[in-house]
Write an enzyme that holds these catalytic residues in place. Sequence first.
Site, PDB file in Angstrom:
ATOM      1  CD  GLU A 109     -10.010 -21.417  -6.516  1.00 52.71           C
ATOM      2  OE1 GLU A 109     -10.115 -22.429  -5.823  1.00 52.71           O
ATOM      3  OE2 GLU A 109      -8.951 -21.070  -7.063  1.00 52.71           O
ATOM      4  CB  SER A 129      -6.868 -21.005  -3.218  1.00 52.46           C
ATOM      5  OG  SER A 129      -5.848 -21.920  -2.904  1.00 52.46           O
ATOM      6  NE  ARG A 178      -9.132 -24.206  -8.917  1.00 47.90           N
ATOM      7  CZ  ARG A 178      -8.236 -25.168  -9.187  1.00 47.90           C
ATOM      8  NH1 ARG A 178      -8.427 -25.981 -10.224  1.00 47.90           N
ATOM      9  NH2 ARG A 178      -7.180 -25.327  -8.437  1.00 47.90           N
TER      10      ARG A 178
END
Length: 309
Positions: A302, A232, A182
């Site tokens: 996130e 998410s 990420r």
Amino acid sequence: MKRFYDELAKIISKNSILLDEPMKKHTTFRIGGNADMFVSPAIEQIPEIVALAKSHNIPVTIIGNGSNLLVGDKGIRGLVLSIGKGADAVEVSPVDKTVEGKVRLSVGAGALLSKVAAEALRNSLTGFEFAAGIPGTIGGAVVMNAGAYGGEIKDVLVSARVLTPNGEILTLTRDELDLSYRHSCIPEKEYIVLDAVLELVKGDEPQIRAAMEDYKGRRIEKQPLEYPSAGSTFKRPEGYFAGKLIQDADLRGYRVGGAQVSEKHCGFVINADNATAQDVLTLIEDVKKKVYEEFQVELEPEVKMMGEF
């Protein structure tokens, strides 16, 4: 702002310049206040628009499909530049006649991952199945090295063309983009992704289709797709799964205003009933605090926060 608007209208049609545009229309969370100005240009218009904004000291905020964003209730000042349909071309070509099986896709930053996956399937190309159900664009996927089901963009990315803050256009290799979980160097260097080159290999069309259908079925079964969300909510902590930690902290269904921890998958915060950005922020902080108290694990969001809260 009026002078900026008039000069901007020489680059992009006035009908394409939206004023006081509700950002909830442009995020999968369906949350967010108004942007002062909103445009969705073609790739070739982006450098000129960004340079114009800089000359007028107008802040520019870049978004793609809005699938990993929480926009503040007070909206976004300046110009929101949405890289979408005007920048979504996908071109397929063999790598080299001497390299059997390998095929490259030149993809605009605004192309949805689902569109790229469909093009890969049409050409019997394997390697992109993991991304078929991710609700984002190639640009956003490169920025965060998006991934699912054991695959990541870095596995198939050859290079990306980016616009730098000083107006230079660079072509960066996968290694130069510093891709990891990420993460890429793009946000810290304030680059804007214009397009990317992917490399896939020839495969078996029925097997590729079957894998995509399998991943789609798993998403439908396990994820709260019936509610607006940003996917998410938390990154995966090393050695743990965020959803399991949240569930074990007895937070399934936990609610703040219209925001709720999904009962179907605790790793998702959903917009259950006209949630505000503040509802979501408060819920995220509550979840982080409770999980840390219970398990001494620090959860990191996130979801990218954007605008004024």
